[in-house]
Design a protein around this motif. Structure first.
Motif, PDB file in Angstrom:
ATOM      1  N   SER A  97      45.563 110.432 115.851  1.00  0.00           N
ATOM      2  CA  SER A  97      45.944 110.186 117.241  1.00  0.00           C
ATOM      3  C   SER A  97      46.619 108.826 117.338  1.00  0.00           C
ATOM      4  CB  SER A  97      44.710 110.209 118.153  1.00  0.00           C
ATOM      5  OG  SER A  97      45.047 109.784 119.459  1.00  0.00           O
ATOM      6  N   ALA A  98      47.628 108.749 118.183  1.00  0.00           N
ATOM      7  CA  ALA A  98      48.334 107.485 118.400  1.00  0.00           C
ATOM      8  C   ALA A  98      47.609 106.584 119.385  1.00  0.00           C
ATOM      9  CB  ALA A  98      49.747 107.765 118.909  1.00  0.00           C
ATOM     10  N   THR A  99      46.573 107.074 120.031  1.00  0.00           N
ATOM     11  CA  THR A  99      45.873 106.277 121.042  1.00  0.00           C
ATOM     12  C   THR A  99      45.089 105.148 120.392  1.00  0.00           C
ATOM     13  OG1 THR A  99      43.968 107.761 120.970  1.00  0.00           O
ATOM     14  CG2 THR A  99      45.683 108.250 122.596  1.00  0.00           C
ATOM     15  N   GLY A 100      44.748 104.181 121.215  1.00  0.00           N
ATOM     16  CA  GLY A 100      44.015 103.018 120.727  1.00  0.00           C
ATOM     17  C   GLY A 100      44.931 101.821 120.591  1.00  0.00           C
ATOM     18  N   PRO A 101      44.372 100.676 120.226  1.00  0.00           N
ATOM     19  CA  PRO A 101      45.190  99.465 120.071  1.00  0.00           C
ATOM     20  C   PRO A 101      46.260  99.633 119.007  1.00  0.00           C
ATOM     21  CG  PRO A 101      42.842  98.934 120.109  1.00  0.00           C
ATOM     22  CD  PRO A 101      42.939 100.418 119.995  1.00  0.00           C
ATOM     23  N   VAL A 102      47.398  99.014 119.243  1.00  0.00           N
ATOM     24  CA  VAL A 102      48.476  98.974 118.257  1.00  0.00           C
ATOM     25  C   VAL A 102      48.196  97.830 117.288  1.00  0.00           C
ATOM     26  CG1 VAL A 102      50.938  98.572 117.909  1.00  0.00           C
ATOM     27  CG2 VAL A 102      50.159  99.948 119.854  1.00  0.00           C
ATOM     28  N   LYS A 103      48.208  98.128 115.994  1.00  0.00           N
ATOM     29  CA  LYS A 103      47.999  97.092 114.980  1.00  0.00           C
ATOM     30  C   LYS A 103      49.362  96.530 114.582  1.00  0.00           C
ATOM     31  CE  LYS A 103      45.764 100.242 112.632  1.00  0.00           C
ATOM     32  NZ  LYS A 103      45.345 101.219 113.646  1.00  0.00           N
ATOM     33  N   VAL A 104      49.458  95.184 114.567  1.00  0.00           N
ATOM     34  CA  VAL A 104      50.720  94.513 114.237  1.00  0.00           C
ATOM     35  C   VAL A 104      50.514  93.695 112.972  1.00  0.00           C
ATOM     36  CG1 VAL A 104      52.570  93.029 115.078  1.00  0.00           C
ATOM     37  CG2 VAL A 104      51.197  94.345 116.712  1.00  0.00           C
ATOM     38  N   ILE A 105      51.366  93.946 111.968  1.00  0.00           N
ATOM     39  CA  ILE A 105      51.262  93.254 110.684  1.00  0.00           C
ATOM     40  C   ILE A 105      52.576  92.538 110.373  1.00  0.00           C
ATOM     41  CG2 ILE A 105      49.529  94.829 109.760  1.00  0.00           C
ATOM     42  CD1 ILE A 105      51.816  96.245 108.241  1.00  0.00           C
ATOM     43  N   GLU A 106      52.535  91.657 109.377  1.00  0.00           N
ATOM     44  CA  GLU A 106      53.761  90.999 108.928  1.00  0.00           C
ATOM     45  C   GLU A 106      54.734  92.033 108.371  1.00  0.00           C
ATOM     46  OE1 GLU A 106      54.817  88.114 109.310  1.00  0.00           O
ATOM     47  OE2 GLU A 106      53.141  86.715 109.534  1.00  0.00           O
ATOM     48  N   ASP A 107      56.011  91.661 108.335  1.00  0.00           N
ATOM     49  CA  ASP A 107      57.034  92.602 107.889  1.00  0.00           C
ATOM     50  C   ASP A 107      56.862  92.992 106.425  1.00  0.00           C
ATOM     51  OD1 ASP A 107      58.074  92.368 110.404  1.00  0.00           O
ATOM     52  OD2 ASP A 107      59.609  90.920 109.850  1.00  0.00           O
ATOM     53  N   ALA A 108      56.439  92.045 105.593  1.00  0.00           N
ATOM     54  CA  ALA A 108      56.244  92.339 104.175  1.00  0.00           C
ATOM     55  C   ALA A 108      54.830  92.858 103.958  1.00  0.00           C
ATOM     56  CB  ALA A 108      56.471  91.088 103.339  1.00  0.00           C
ATOM     57  N   GLN A 131      49.332  90.998 106.054  1.00  0.00           N
ATOM     58  CA  GLN A 131      48.742  89.950 106.881  1.00  0.00           C
ATOM     59  C   GLN A 131      48.755  90.396 108.341  1.00  0.00           C
ATOM     60  OE1 GLN A 131      47.266  86.881 106.047  1.00  0.00           O
ATOM     61  NE2 GLN A 131      47.311  87.887 104.045  1.00  0.00           N
ATOM     62  N   TRP A 132      47.595  90.256 108.970  1.00  0.00           N
ATOM     63  CA  TRP A 132      47.490  90.538 110.396  1.00  0.00           C
ATOM     64  C   TRP A 132      48.422  89.613 111.174  1.00  0.00           C
ATOM     65  CZ3 TRP A 132      45.706  93.968 113.704  1.00  0.00           C
ATOM     66  CH2 TRP A 132      44.616  94.762 113.400  1.00  0.00           C
ATOM     67  N   VAL A 133      49.000  90.112 112.244  1.00  0.00           N
ATOM     68  CA  VAL A 133      49.719  89.296 113.223  1.00  0.00           C
ATOM     69  C   VAL A 133      49.007  89.360 114.568  1.00  0.00           C
ATOM     70  CG1 VAL A 133      51.861  88.980 114.516  1.00  0.00           C
ATOM     71  CG2 VAL A 133      51.935  89.532 112.075  1.00  0.00           C
ATOM     72  N   ALA A 134      48.726  90.581 115.035  1.00  0.00           N
ATOM     73  CA  ALA A 134      48.131  90.729 116.368  1.00  0.00           C
ATOM     74  C   ALA A 134      47.700  92.170 116.568  1.00  0.00           C
ATOM     75  CB  ALA A 134      49.142  90.341 117.451  1.00  0.00           C
ATOM     76  N   SER A 135      47.070  92.402 117.699  1.00  0.00           N
ATOM     77  CA  SER A 135      46.856  93.766 118.180  1.00  0.00           C
ATOM     78  C   SER A 135      47.312  93.810 119.637  1.00  0.00           C
ATOM     79  CB  SER A 135      45.379  94.172 118.075  1.00  0.00           C
ATOM     80  OG  SER A 135      44.579  93.363 118.924  1.00  0.00           O
ATOM     81  N   ILE A 136      47.790  94.961 120.048  1.00  0.00           N
ATOM     82  CA  ILE A 136      48.190  95.174 121.443  1.00  0.00           C
ATOM     83  C   ILE A 136      47.271  96.243 121.992  1.00  0.00           C
ATOM     84  CG2 ILE A 136      50.054  95.807 123.020  1.00  0.00           C
ATOM     85  CD1 ILE A 136      52.037  94.941 120.871  1.00  0.00           C
ATOM     86  N   GLY A 137      46.448  95.851 122.948  1.00  0.00           N
ATOM     87  CA  GLY A 137      45.431  96.753 123.459  1.00  0.00           C
ATOM     88  C   GLY A 137      45.998  97.863 124.322  1.00  0.00           C
ATOM     89  N   THR A 138      45.154  98.807 124.631  1.00  0.00           N
ATOM     90  CA  THR A 138      45.568  99.901 125.517  1.00  0.00           C
ATOM     91  C   THR A 138      45.868  99.395 126.920  1.00  0.00           C
ATOM     92  OG1 THR A 138      43.221 100.349 125.969  1.00  0.00           O
ATOM     93  CG2 THR A 138      44.278 101.640 124.221  1.00  0.00           C
ATOM     94  N   ASP A 139      45.405  98.165 127.235  1.00  0.00           N
ATOM     95  CA  ASP A 139      45.730  97.549 128.515  1.00  0.00           C
ATOM     96  C   ASP A 139      46.956  96.655 128.420  1.00  0.00           C
ATOM     97  OD1 ASP A 139      44.680  95.544 126.978  1.00  0.00           O
ATOM     98  OD2 ASP A 139      43.249  94.823 128.467  1.00  0.00           O
TER      99      ASP A 139
END
Length: 578
Positions: A97-108, A131-139
């Protein structure tokens, strides 16, 4: 081990051809081309961006190409959800499922294989590390995240036609930082303080651009929803439930917003608040460009909003600067000292520290002593009076409603004193602070957000929320933590969304301005060693204390250099609230 860099920087040109194995192309998007309507490409109500076009998996792709293509399909998923399922087996399609927070990582990122490969495997376990960069929540809240992300375990199966499909994968979308830079925009939304609805509160989000609508509509659609979790139950809205957007149109002078829903044209306070929410949400995101905003309901004019230089919705409580000389509080003029304040607060007095100011119209000042917190009026007849007793209290801070707050570490309670009632301090629920060593607590000028420093090296951000049982300080989340051995010297609000954090590190002092909405951090150069700070919007004052002198310096508008403001016998700079 294979290292992959997919689109290492934000794409600046159109990729006219797609090389085998890249799995994507990018085209610039500015919306549909209906002149004067929701998606006019060149209008400032839009924010041009580049749209990802993903490719289906190819029979000649190896595992690395498949993972790259899958990640590109995730980046394009919001615009075209049909490609990503083509990378999955029927079993994976049923579970993922695509639902839930979006995980953001470094380009490499790195792809590793747990066991040696001979090229004949039909089932392959693959691990993605980055490497983690951020997460974007469902909000839509953006939360920076540090450290390594190693939760990317994928199972690939070889198909009879050649190539691979993904049989198992982590839930949710995995985007690179370049994906987010390309397709998302930071945005400030404005809601109303739930207890003081005449004051707006800013909420920082990351909004995904949509090729089918203008950025103005994207902002307004999000404004009709609940705020982020950081402000849940702390703010409210003037939009009644059921409000929808019919259209947004414009010309060079006017933006026309047509709504539908149960808006009452006779409710003038709600109408004024709605205008303010739209005005500031548009203006802060650079989409209205000073235009008049006409709001309609079902095609009939509901309200007309014009830019107002004397806007009361973001009142800071006053802009006079003050400082302390041997326990006496002084005004600060444009050129330097301007005289002592009237009453007892303007008289030199030993043992009074950590001064705080209320809104200028309330004209109250508080200070900490060895036995508690005392309060006086900034008036000729003002006299110091101890209003909160305690030996382990944090420095006082004022709420914009005139109340005085502190945290009692000895008893583990948050205290609020209301000068209007004259009664002893009341306890305010703050369950998340139980057992913590609270060093300082400061309420923002919006009357909602609260910064709390715990121990020597952690700053959290909370919010004052309304419950049936009364106010609660909750919604906590970590803002910053320094290295072990470093110490937070001072923390002050500069505006509703930025906090200045002064840190004493092993290598010297560091001053950071942090956006409390998304954690964006900007370093501020330092010359002298500071012991305290005060700030109001673009003005930043610092106290310099050496063996020879104590003086006030001010950060230049270029935010690169500091200049002396009060040359001697001056400390503890102050602004109202903050």
């Amino acid at each position: 081990m294979t290292t992959i860099r997919r689109l290492g920087a934000a794409v600046a040109i159109v990729l006219a051809m797609v090389a085998a194995g890249t799995g994507c192309t990018v085209i610039p998007v500015t919306g549909p081309y209906t002149v004067g309507d929701d998606g006019t490409g060149g209008d400032p109500l839009n924010k041009p961006f580049q749209r990802m076009i993903a490719m289906p998996p190819q029979p000649n792709w190896g595992p690395e190409d498949t993972i790259k293509g899958l990640q590109a399909a995730m980046a394009a998923y919001a615009d075209d959800p049909s490609i990503l399922p083509q990378y999955l087996t029927p079993e994976a399609r049923a579970k993922w499922s695509a639902t839930g927070p979006v995980k953001v990582i470094e380009d490499a990122f790195e792809i590793t294989y747990p066991t040696p490969r001979d090229g004949t495997e039909t089932v392959l376990q693959v691990t993605l590390k980055a490497q983690w960069v951020a997460s974007i929540g469902t909000d839509d809240a953006y939360a920076p995240t540090a450290g390594a992300w190693d939760g990317g375990t994928f199972e690939l199966v070889k198909t009879q036609q050649g190539g691979y499909l993904v049989n198992k994968l982590p839930a949710g979308l995995l985007l690179t930082n370049s994906d987010v830079v390309r397709a998302y925009r930071p945005a400030n939304l404005y809601y109303m303080n739930a207890d003081m609805p005449e004051r707006l509160v800013v909420d920082r989000v990351r909004l995904r651009m949509k090729p089918t609508e203008s950025f103005a509509r994207t902002i307004l659609e999000r404004l009709l929803k609940e705020p982020t979790a950081a402000l849940r139950d702390a703010v409210t809205t003037s939009f009644p439930e059921g409000t929808t957007i019919e259209s947004i149109r414009w010309n060079e002078e006017r933006v026309l917003v047509n709504l539908s829903g149960p808006l009452d044209p006779l409710d003038l306070s709600a109408e004024a608040a709605l205008r303010a929410q739209i005005r500031h949400s548009f203006a802060d995101n650079d989409v209205a460009k000073g235009r008049i905003i006409e709001i309609q309901v079902d095609g009939e004019t509901y309200a007309v909003d014009r830019p107002d230089p004397a806007d009361p919705w973001l009142d800071d409580g006053g802009d006079t600067a003050y400082f302390v000389d041997n326990g006496a509080v002084h005004f600060m003029g444009k050129e330097g000292p301007a005289g002592a304040v009237p009453g007892a607060a303007g008289e030199q007095r030993a043992g009074y520290t950590d001064f705080a100011l209320s809104k200028e119209e309330t004209a109250l000042i508080a200070a900490k002593t060895s036995t508690g917190i005392s309060l006086t009026k900034l008036a000729q007849d003002g006299r110091w009076q101890e209003v909160i007793q305690g030996t382990e209290l944090t420095p006082p801070t004022f709420h914009r409603d005139g109340s005085l707050w502190t945290y009692d570490n000895k008893n583990g309670v948050l205290l609020r004193y209301d000068p209007a009632s004259g009664r002893g301090p009341e306890r305010v629920s703050a369950p998340k602070l139980a057992g913590l060593d609270v060093a300082r607590l400061r309420i923002a000028r919006d009357g909602v957000r609260v910064s709390v420093t715990t121990g020597e090296n952690t700053v959290q951000i909370g919010a004052l929320t309304s419950t049936p049982e009364g106010l609660v300080l909750g919604n906590f989340r970590s803002l910053t933590t320094t290295e072990v051995g470093d110490e937070i010297v001072d923390v002050t609000w500069s505006d509703d969304e930025h906090l200045l954090v002064l840190v004493e590190s092993k290598a010297g002092q560091i001053l950071n301005e942090i956006n409390v909405g998304d954690g964006e951090t900007v370093g501020v150069p330092l010359k002298d060693r500071l012991v305290s700070l005060a700030a109001l919007d673009d003005r930043v004052l610092g106290e310099v204390k050496t063996d020879k002198e104590t003086k006030i310096v001010e950060l230049n508008p270029d935010r690169q250099t500091w200049v002396p403001k009060v040359e001697s016998n001056a400390g503890s700079p102050l602004f109202p609230l903050g």
